[in-house]
Write a protein that holds these residues in place. Structure first.
Motif, PDB file in Angstrom:
ATOM      1  N   UNK A 107       0.829  -1.209   0.000  1.00 28.41           N
ATOM      2  CA  UNK A 107       0.000   0.000   0.000  1.00 28.41           C
ATOM      3  C   UNK A 107       0.862   1.258   0.000  1.00 28.41           C
ATOM      4  N   UNK A 108       2.147   1.126   0.340  1.00 29.36           N
ATOM      5  CA  UNK A 108       3.069   2.266   0.248  1.00 29.36           C
ATOM      6  C   UNK A 108       3.045   2.882  -1.147  1.00 29.36           C
ATOM      7  N   UNK A 109       2.851   2.052  -2.153  1.00 27.38           N
ATOM      8  CA  UNK A 109       2.903   2.536  -3.536  1.00 27.38           C
ATOM      9  C   UNK A 109       1.801   3.551  -3.816  1.00 27.38           C
ATOM     10  N   UNK A 110       0.669   3.397  -3.140  1.00 25.91           N
ATOM     11  CA  UNK A 110      -0.423   4.357  -3.344  1.00 25.91           C
ATOM     12  C   UNK A 110      -0.071   5.705  -2.737  1.00 25.91           C
ATOM     13  N   UNK A 111       0.601   5.674  -1.594  1.00 26.26           N
ATOM     14  CA  UNK A 111       0.917   6.916  -0.892  1.00 26.26           C
ATOM     15  C   UNK A 111       2.121   7.632  -1.485  1.00 26.26           C
ATOM     16  N   UNK A 112       3.121   6.874  -1.931  1.00 24.41           N
ATOM     17  CA  UNK A 112       4.378   7.496  -2.351  1.00 24.41           C
ATOM     18  C   UNK A 112       4.553   7.568  -3.859  1.00 24.41           C
ATOM     19  N   UNK A 113       3.842   6.709  -4.602  1.00 20.55           N
ATOM     20  CA  UNK A 113       4.041   6.659  -6.052  1.00 20.55           C
ATOM     21  C   UNK A 113       2.756   6.881  -6.833  1.00 20.55           C
ATOM     22  N   UNK A 114       1.667   7.168  -6.120  1.00 15.95           N
ATOM     23  CA  UNK A 114       0.369   7.415  -6.759  1.00 15.95           C
ATOM     24  C   UNK A 114      -0.075   6.245  -7.639  1.00 15.95           C
ATOM     25  N   UNK A 115       0.280   5.038  -7.216  1.00 15.90           N
ATOM     26  CA  UNK A 115      -0.175   3.820  -7.892  1.00 15.90           C
ATOM     27  C   UNK A 115      -1.336   3.246  -7.084  1.00 15.90           C
ATOM     28  N   UNK A 116      -2.563   3.246  -7.606  1.00 15.73           N
ATOM     29  CA  UNK A 116      -3.660   2.602  -6.875  1.00 15.73           C
ATOM     30  C   UNK A 116      -3.355   1.108  -6.696  1.00 15.73           C
ATOM     31  N   UNK A 117      -3.583   0.587  -5.502  1.00 20.04           N
ATOM     32  CA  UNK A 117      -3.269  -0.805  -5.200  1.00 20.04           C
ATOM     33  C   UNK A 117      -4.535  -1.523  -4.762  1.00 20.04           C
ATOM     34  N   UNK A 118      -4.809  -2.653  -5.405  1.00 18.32           N
ATOM     35  CA  UNK A 118      -5.993  -3.453  -5.118  1.00 18.32           C
ATOM     36  C   UNK A 118      -5.566  -4.755  -4.465  1.00 18.32           C
ATOM     37  N   UNK A 119      -5.984  -4.967  -3.233  1.00 19.25           N
ATOM     38  CA  UNK A 119      -5.799  -6.240  -2.542  1.00 19.25           C
ATOM     39  C   UNK A 119      -7.135  -6.980  -2.532  1.00 19.25           C
ATOM     40  N   UNK A 120      -7.076  -8.300  -2.523  1.00 21.88           N
ATOM     41  CA  UNK A 120      -8.308  -9.068  -2.324  1.00 21.88           C
ATOM     42  C   UNK A 120      -7.963 -10.402  -1.692  1.00 21.88           C
ATOM     43  N   UNK A 121      -8.941 -10.953  -0.994  1.00 19.45           N
ATOM     44  CA  UNK A 121      -8.816 -12.303  -0.439  1.00 19.45           C
ATOM     45  C   UNK A 121      -9.512 -13.258  -1.393  1.00 19.45           C
ATOM     46  N   UNK A 122      -8.759 -14.233  -1.879  1.00 24.42           N
ATOM     47  CA  UNK A 122      -9.335 -15.187  -2.817  1.00 24.42           C
ATOM     48  C   UNK A 122     -10.487 -15.948  -2.161  1.00 24.42           C
ATOM     49  N   UNK A 123     -11.426 -16.374  -2.973  1.00 26.71           N
ATOM     50  CA  UNK A 123     -12.604 -17.083  -2.490  1.00 26.71           C
ATOM     51  C   UNK A 123     -12.198 -18.219  -1.544  1.00 26.71           C
TER      52      UNK A 123
END
Length: 299
Positions: free
Chosen positions: A57-73
Protein backbone atom coordinates in the motif's frame (compact mmCIF):
# COMPACT_ATOMS: atom_id res chain seq x y z
CA UNK A 1 -5.57 14.65 4.15
CA UNK A 2 -6.37 11.54 2.08
CA UNK A 3 -9.69 11.54 0.29
CA UNK A 4 -12.46 9.24 1.59
CA UNK A 5 -11.77 6.93 -1.36
CA UNK A 6 -8.08 6.50 -0.57
CA UNK A 7 -8.65 3.33 1.48
CA UNK A 8 -11.92 1.49 0.97
CA UNK A 9 -13.16 -2.06 1.50
CA UNK A 10 -16.02 -3.64 -0.44
CA UNK A 11 -17.31 -6.94 -1.86
CA UNK A 12 -17.53 -8.05 -5.48
CA UNK A 13 -20.33 -10.56 -6.23
CA UNK A 14 -18.88 -13.64 -7.93
CA UNK A 15 -21.22 -16.21 -9.51
CA UNK A 16 -20.11 -19.81 -9.97
CA UNK A 17 -22.44 -22.45 -11.38
CA UNK A 18 -25.48 -20.34 -10.60
CA UNK A 19 -24.47 -19.57 -7.00
CA UNK A 20 -23.24 -16.10 -6.03
CA UNK A 21 -20.47 -15.61 -3.50
CA UNK A 22 -18.61 -12.52 -2.27
CA UNK A 23 -14.98 -11.63 -2.97
CA UNK A 24 -13.68 -9.13 -0.42
CA UNK A 25 -11.32 -6.47 -1.73
CA UNK A 26 -9.56 -3.35 -0.51
CA UNK A 27 -8.34 -0.42 -2.62
CA UNK A 28 -5.64 2.07 -1.64
CA UNK A 29 -5.64 5.15 -3.83
CA UNK A 30 -8.21 6.37 -6.32
CA UNK A 31 -9.14 4.46 -9.45
CA UNK A 32 -10.25 7.20 -11.80
CA UNK A 33 -9.83 8.10 -15.45
CA UNK A 34 -6.44 9.61 -16.13
CA UNK A 35 -4.80 8.05 -13.06
CA UNK A 36 -2.07 5.45 -13.24
CA UNK A 37 -3.20 1.86 -13.88
CA UNK A 38 -4.04 0.07 -10.64
CA UNK A 39 -1.82 -2.73 -9.35
CA UNK A 40 -3.76 -5.90 -8.49
CA UNK A 41 -2.00 -7.91 -5.78
CA UNK A 42 -2.53 -11.70 -5.75
CA UNK A 43 -1.73 -13.25 -2.39
CA UNK A 44 -0.01 -16.56 -1.76
CA UNK A 45 -0.90 -19.76 -0.01
CA UNK A 46 -2.89 -21.39 -1.35
CA UNK A 47 -5.18 -20.73 1.57
CA UNK A 48 -3.85 -17.47 3.02
CA UNK A 49 -5.09 -13.86 2.89
CA UNK A 50 -3.81 -10.52 1.61
CA UNK A 51 -2.75 -9.10 5.00
CA UNK A 52 0.96 -9.95 4.87
CA UNK A 53 1.25 -7.99 1.61
CA UNK A 54 -0.06 -4.70 3.01
CA UNK A 55 3.35 -2.95 2.78
CA UNK A 56 2.55 -2.66 -0.93
CA UNK A 57 0.00 0.00 0.00
CA UNK A 58 3.07 2.27 0.25
CA UNK A 59 2.90 2.54 -3.54
CA UNK A 60 -0.42 4.36 -3.34
CA UNK A 61 0.92 6.92 -0.89
CA UNK A 62 4.38 7.50 -2.35
CA UNK A 63 4.04 6.66 -6.05
CA UNK A 64 0.37 7.42 -6.76
CA UNK A 65 -0.18 3.82 -7.89
CA UNK A 66 -3.66 2.60 -6.88
CA UNK A 67 -3.27 -0.80 -5.20
CA UNK A 68 -5.99 -3.45 -5.12
CA UNK A 69 -5.80 -6.24 -2.54
CA UNK A 70 -8.31 -9.07 -2.32
CA UNK A 71 -8.82 -12.30 -0.44
CA UNK A 72 -9.33 -15.19 -2.82
CA UNK A 73 -12.60 -17.08 -2.49
CA UNK A 74 -12.63 -19.35 0.56
CA UNK A 75 -9.94 -17.28 2.29
CA UNK A 76 -9.69 -14.38 4.71
CA UNK A 77 -12.71 -12.09 4.58
CA UNK A 78 -14.17 -13.51 1.38
CA UNK A 79 -16.94 -16.11 1.38
CA UNK A 80 -15.97 -19.30 3.22
CA UNK A 81 -17.16 -22.49 1.59
CA UNK A 82 -16.11 -25.36 3.86
CA UNK A 83 -18.71 -27.73 2.43
CA UNK A 84 -17.48 -27.52 -1.15
CA UNK A 85 -15.78 -30.70 -2.47
CA UNK A 86 -12.15 -30.64 -3.53
CA UNK A 87 -13.29 -30.69 -7.16
CA UNK A 88 -14.79 -27.21 -6.75
CA UNK A 89 -11.38 -25.65 -6.24
CA UNK A 90 -9.00 -25.07 -9.15
CA UNK A 91 -6.73 -22.52 -10.77
CA UNK A 92 -9.51 -21.92 -13.30
CA UNK A 93 -11.91 -20.93 -10.50
CA UNK A 94 -9.44 -18.40 -9.16
CA UNK A 95 -8.70 -17.06 -12.64
CA UNK A 96 -12.45 -16.58 -13.15
CA UNK A 97 -12.56 -14.74 -9.83
CA UNK A 98 -9.76 -12.43 -10.96
CA UNK A 99 -11.56 -11.74 -14.24
CA UNK A 100 -14.70 -10.96 -12.25
CA UNK A 101 -12.89 -8.56 -9.92
CA UNK A 102 -11.30 -6.71 -12.84
CA UNK A 103 -14.72 -6.34 -14.49
CA UNK A 104 -16.33 -5.27 -11.21
CA UNK A 105 -13.75 -2.53 -10.74
CA UNK A 106 -14.01 -1.44 -14.37
CA UNK A 107 -10.24 -1.53 -14.90
CA UNK A 108 -10.02 -3.98 -17.79
CA UNK A 109 -8.53 -1.41 -20.15
CA UNK A 110 -5.37 -0.83 -18.09
CA UNK A 111 -3.99 -2.60 -15.02
CA UNK A 112 -0.88 -4.30 -13.63
CA UNK A 113 -0.53 -7.54 -11.66
CA UNK A 114 1.78 -8.50 -8.80
CA UNK A 115 1.57 -12.14 -7.73
CA UNK A 116 3.55 -13.26 -4.69
CA UNK A 117 4.61 -16.88 -4.07
CA UNK A 118 1.64 -19.08 -5.07
CA UNK A 119 0.01 -15.84 -6.21
CA UNK A 120 2.75 -15.56 -8.82
CA UNK A 121 1.97 -19.05 -10.06
CA UNK A 122 -1.69 -18.10 -10.37
CA UNK A 123 -0.79 -14.80 -12.00
CA UNK A 124 1.50 -16.43 -14.55
CA UNK A 125 -1.14 -18.98 -15.55
CA UNK A 126 -3.76 -16.23 -15.74
CA UNK A 127 -1.64 -14.21 -18.17
CA UNK A 128 -0.75 -17.28 -20.26
CA UNK A 129 -4.30 -18.58 -20.59
CA UNK A 130 -6.45 -15.43 -20.49
CA UNK A 131 -4.12 -13.02 -22.34
CA UNK A 132 -5.81 -9.96 -20.77
CA UNK A 133 -5.67 -7.08 -23.22
CA UNK A 134 -5.44 -4.39 -20.55
CA UNK A 135 -2.46 -5.86 -18.71
CA UNK A 136 0.54 -3.54 -18.82
CA UNK A 137 3.09 -5.16 -16.48
CA UNK A 138 3.48 -8.43 -14.56
CA UNK A 139 5.49 -8.86 -11.34
CA UNK A 140 6.31 -12.38 -10.17
CA UNK A 141 7.55 -11.94 -6.62
CA UNK A 142 9.15 -14.85 -4.73
CA UNK A 143 7.41 -17.35 -6.96
CA UNK A 144 7.95 -20.73 -8.63
CA UNK A 145 7.78 -21.87 -12.24
CA UNK A 146 6.57 -25.34 -11.26
CA UNK A 147 5.36 -27.24 -8.23
CA UNK A 148 8.24 -29.69 -8.59
CA UNK A 149 10.66 -26.77 -8.17
CA UNK A 150 8.68 -25.59 -5.12
CA UNK A 151 8.92 -29.04 -3.53
CA UNK A 152 12.59 -29.40 -4.42
CA UNK A 153 13.50 -26.01 -2.98
CA UNK A 154 11.56 -26.54 0.24
CA UNK A 155 12.96 -30.04 0.80
CA UNK A 156 16.53 -28.90 0.18
CA UNK A 157 16.34 -26.05 2.69
CA UNK A 158 14.42 -28.08 5.28
CA UNK A 159 17.36 -30.46 5.67
CA UNK A 160 19.20 -27.82 7.71
CA UNK A 161 16.47 -27.75 10.39
CA UNK A 162 15.89 -29.99 13.43
CA UNK A 163 13.81 -33.11 12.99
CA UNK A 164 10.71 -31.65 14.65
CA UNK A 165 10.67 -28.81 12.12
CA UNK A 166 11.16 -31.23 9.24
CA UNK A 167 8.39 -33.45 10.55
CA UNK A 168 5.95 -30.53 10.80
CA UNK A 169 6.69 -29.46 7.22
CA UNK A 170 6.31 -33.03 6.01
CA UNK A 171 2.98 -33.60 7.79
CA UNK A 172 1.47 -30.36 6.52
CA UNK A 173 -2.17 -29.75 7.38
CA UNK A 174 -2.68 -33.39 8.33
CA UNK A 175 -1.32 -32.29 11.75
CA UNK A 176 -2.04 -28.58 12.02
CA UNK A 177 -0.27 -28.03 15.35
CA UNK A 178 3.00 -29.64 14.23
CA UNK A 179 2.73 -27.97 10.84
CA UNK A 180 2.32 -24.51 12.34
CA UNK A 181 5.36 -25.04 14.57
CA UNK A 182 7.53 -26.31 11.73
CA UNK A 183 6.35 -23.67 9.26
CA UNK A 184 6.96 -20.74 11.61
CA UNK A 185 10.46 -21.98 12.47
CA UNK A 186 11.17 -22.33 8.76
CA UNK A 187 9.76 -18.86 8.07
CA UNK A 188 12.05 -17.29 10.67
CA UNK A 189 14.95 -18.15 8.34
CA UNK A 190 13.45 -18.32 4.83
CA UNK A 191 10.04 -16.62 5.05
CA UNK A 192 10.22 -13.32 6.95
CA UNK A 193 13.34 -12.60 8.96
CA UNK A 194 11.86 -9.62 10.81
CA UNK A 195 11.37 -10.71 14.43
CA UNK A 196 8.94 -10.66 16.00
CA UNK A 197 6.86 -11.21 12.90
CA UNK A 198 4.97 -8.06 11.80
CA UNK A 199 1.35 -7.88 12.93
CA UNK A 200 0.02 -8.02 9.34
CA UNK A 201 2.07 -11.17 8.69
CA UNK A 202 0.71 -12.80 11.84
CA UNK A 203 -2.85 -11.80 10.92
CA UNK A 204 -2.57 -13.73 7.66
CA UNK A 205 -1.58 -16.88 9.50
CA UNK A 206 -4.40 -16.46 11.99
CA UNK A 207 -6.68 -17.39 9.10
CA UNK A 208 -4.67 -20.60 8.65
CA UNK A 209 -4.01 -21.57 12.26
CA UNK A 210 -6.06 -19.39 14.63
CA UNK A 211 -9.67 -19.20 15.78
CA UNK A 212 -10.75 -18.16 12.26
CA UNK A 213 -9.05 -21.21 10.77
CA UNK A 214 -10.43 -22.60 7.56
CA UNK A 215 -8.13 -24.94 5.65
CA UNK A 216 -10.62 -25.86 2.95
CA UNK A 217 -8.68 -24.21 0.13
CA UNK A 218 -5.27 -25.46 1.23
CA UNK A 219 -6.58 -29.01 1.64
CA UNK A 220 -7.94 -29.00 -1.90
CA UNK A 221 -5.31 -26.97 -3.74
CA UNK A 222 -2.08 -28.56 -2.56
CA UNK A 223 -3.03 -31.96 -4.01
CA UNK A 224 -4.42 -30.22 -7.10
CA UNK A 225 -1.14 -28.40 -7.70
CA UNK A 226 1.11 -31.46 -7.60
CA UNK A 227 2.61 -31.70 -11.07
CA UNK A 228 1.63 -28.12 -11.95
CA UNK A 229 4.03 -26.32 -14.27
CA UNK A 230 3.96 -23.22 -16.43
CA UNK A 231 7.50 -23.63 -17.80
CA UNK A 232 6.61 -24.78 -21.30
CA UNK A 233 4.17 -21.87 -21.77
CA UNK A 234 6.14 -18.95 -20.35
CA UNK A 235 6.95 -17.68 -23.84
CA UNK A 236 3.27 -16.72 -24.08
CA UNK A 237 3.76 -13.95 -21.49
CA UNK A 238 4.24 -10.94 -23.77
CA UNK A 239 4.09 -8.05 -21.27
CA UNK A 240 7.18 -6.71 -19.47
CA UNK A 241 7.76 -8.94 -16.45
CA UNK A 242 9.73 -8.33 -13.25
CA UNK A 243 10.96 -11.42 -11.38
CA UNK A 244 11.91 -10.91 -7.74
CA UNK A 245 13.31 -13.17 -5.04
CA UNK A 246 15.46 -12.92 -1.91
CA UNK A 247 18.88 -14.38 -1.28
CA UNK A 248 17.53 -16.46 1.64
CA UNK A 249 14.18 -17.07 -0.09
CA UNK A 250 12.67 -20.53 -0.18
CA UNK A 251 11.93 -19.56 -3.77
CA UNK A 252 15.57 -20.20 -4.58
CA UNK A 253 17.21 -19.04 -7.80
CA UNK A 254 16.72 -22.35 -9.59
CA UNK A 255 12.97 -22.16 -8.88
CA UNK A 256 12.72 -18.75 -10.56
CA UNK A 257 15.27 -19.35 -13.34
CA UNK A 258 12.71 -20.57 -15.93
CA UNK A 259 10.86 -17.25 -15.67
CA UNK A 260 14.03 -15.43 -16.66
CA UNK A 261 15.00 -17.92 -19.35
CA UNK A 262 11.65 -18.16 -21.12
CA UNK A 263 9.68 -14.91 -20.71
CA UNK A 264 10.57 -12.65 -23.67
CA UNK A 265 10.61 -9.28 -21.85
CA UNK A 266 11.96 -9.92 -18.37
CA UNK A 267 14.05 -8.40 -15.60
CA UNK A 268 15.23 -10.32 -12.51
CA UNK A 269 16.36 -8.87 -9.20
CA UNK A 270 17.48 -10.75 -6.09
CA UNK A 271 17.28 -8.82 -2.82
CA UNK A 272 20.48 -9.73 -0.99
CA UNK A 273 19.21 -9.01 2.53
CA UNK A 274 15.83 -10.69 2.23
CA UNK A 275 14.09 -14.04 2.29
CA UNK A 276 10.55 -14.68 0.99
CA UNK A 277 9.20 -11.23 1.86
CA UNK A 278 11.54 -8.45 0.71
CA UNK A 279 8.59 -6.05 0.86
CA UNK A 280 9.05 -6.30 4.64
CA UNK A 281 12.79 -6.94 4.88
CA UNK A 282 13.97 -4.30 2.35
CA UNK A 283 10.74 -2.38 2.18
CA UNK A 284 11.88 0.99 0.83
CA UNK A 285 14.05 -0.48 -1.89
CA UNK A 286 11.39 -3.00 -2.90
CA UNK A 287 8.83 -0.22 -3.39
CA UNK A 288 11.30 1.88 -5.35
CA UNK A 289 12.18 -1.02 -7.66
CA UNK A 290 8.50 -1.84 -8.25
CA UNK A 291 7.74 1.83 -8.90
CA UNK A 292 10.59 2.04 -11.41
CA UNK A 293 9.42 -1.07 -13.19
CA UNK A 294 5.82 0.09 -13.44
CA UNK A 295 7.01 3.29 -15.03
CA UNK A 296 8.48 1.36 -17.94
CA UNK A 297 6.54 1.79 -21.16
CA UNK A 298 4.06 -1.03 -21.59
CA UNK A 299 3.60 -3.19 -24.70
Amino acid sequence: MASPDFDREEFAPFTVNGETYQTWYRVFGEITAGCRPPLIVIHGGPGLSHDYLLPLSDLAATAQVPVVFYDQLGNGRSARLPDKPHTFWSMHLFMDELDNLIAHLGIGEAFDILGQSYGGMLGAQYVVERQPEGLRHLILSNSFASMDLWNQSLAQLAQAFPQDVQEGLRLGISDVQKYEYGLMKFYEVHGCTIQPFPADFSRTFEYAFGDKRDLTVAAAMFPYLQGWTIIDRLHLIKVPTFVVNGRADFAQDFAAQPFFDRIPKVKWLTFENSSHMPFWEERDRYMQEVKNFLELTGP
